[in-house]
Design a protein around this motif. Sequence first.
Motif, short mmCIF file in Angstrom:
data_model
loop_
_atom_site.label_atom_id
_atom_site.label_comp_id
_atom_site.label_asym_id
_atom_site.label_seq_id
_atom_site.Cartn_x
_atom_site.Cartn_y
_atom_site.Cartn_z
N ILE A 175 0.85 -1.18 0.00
CA ILE A 175 0.00 0.00 0.00
C ILE A 175 0.89 1.23 0.00
O ILE A 175 1.77 1.37 0.85
N ASP A 176 0.68 2.12 -0.97
CA ASP A 176 1.44 3.37 -1.04
C ASP A 176 1.14 4.18 0.22
O ASP A 176 -0.01 4.48 0.50
N PRO A 177 2.17 4.52 0.98
CA PRO A 177 1.94 5.22 2.25
C PRO A 177 1.35 6.62 2.10
O PRO A 177 0.71 7.12 3.01
N THR A 178 1.52 7.24 0.94
CA THR A 178 0.99 8.59 0.78
C THR A 178 -0.41 8.62 0.16
O THR A 178 -1.23 9.45 0.52
N LYS A 183 -3.14 3.69 -2.10
CA LYS A 183 -3.49 2.79 -3.20
C LYS A 183 -2.63 1.53 -3.16
O LYS A 183 -1.48 1.57 -2.73
N LEU A 184 -3.21 0.41 -3.63
CA LEU A 184 -2.47 -0.83 -3.74
C LEU A 184 -1.55 -0.74 -4.96
O LEU A 184 -1.98 -0.31 -6.03
N LEU A 185 -0.30 -1.13 -4.79
CA LEU A 185 0.68 -1.03 -5.86
C LEU A 185 1.04 -2.41 -6.39
O LEU A 185 1.26 -3.34 -5.61
N LYS A 186 1.13 -2.53 -7.69
CA LYS A 186 1.59 -3.75 -8.33
C LYS A 186 3.10 -3.67 -8.47
O LYS A 186 3.71 -2.62 -8.28
N TYR A 187 3.71 -4.79 -8.85
CA TYR A 187 5.16 -4.88 -8.94
C TYR A 187 5.75 -3.79 -9.84
O TYR A 187 6.68 -3.09 -9.47
N ARG A 188 5.17 -3.60 -11.01
CA ARG A 188 5.68 -2.59 -11.95
C ARG A 188 5.59 -1.19 -11.34
O ARG A 188 6.49 -0.37 -11.47
N GLN A 189 4.48 -0.92 -10.65
CA GLN A 189 4.31 0.39 -10.01
C GLN A 189 5.31 0.57 -8.88
O GLN A 189 5.82 1.67 -8.66
N LEU A 190 5.61 -0.49 -8.15
CA LEU A 190 6.59 -0.42 -7.07
C LEU A 190 7.97 -0.08 -7.62
O LEU A 190 8.69 0.74 -7.06
#
Length: 110
Positions: free
Chosen positions: A49-52, A55-62
């Motif tokens: 979960i993006d702390p700011t 939103k739930l983040l997928k691997y590519r977004q991470l």
Amino acid sequence: LANALFALDSMEEEYLKPHNPIQSSHGALTDLAYNILAEEPPSFAYNVIDPTTGKLLKYRQLRQHPTLGPAWDISSANEFGRLAQGIGGRVKGTNTIFFIPKSKVPTDRR
């Protein structure tokens, strides 16, 4: 997936209630994730979960995230190295997977 869906369906209504006002702005699934993590020790991998934004983040977004990306690059490289033949003296490999060049992939499997 069926087990996960059944588990979500069978959870009591209280899991869907946010336990603080900040989390309620992120939506029901995020609230559910916060509540589960608060009550149960992790025994499997959860979404990040993006702390700011919440939103739930997928691997590519991470990997593309400005603050989380560098840590995920190193961590994923270590894990792939561990599964393969290792990374120098840093990570010992298990020879579970072997990378091959695309030219060595049979044409019927490309």
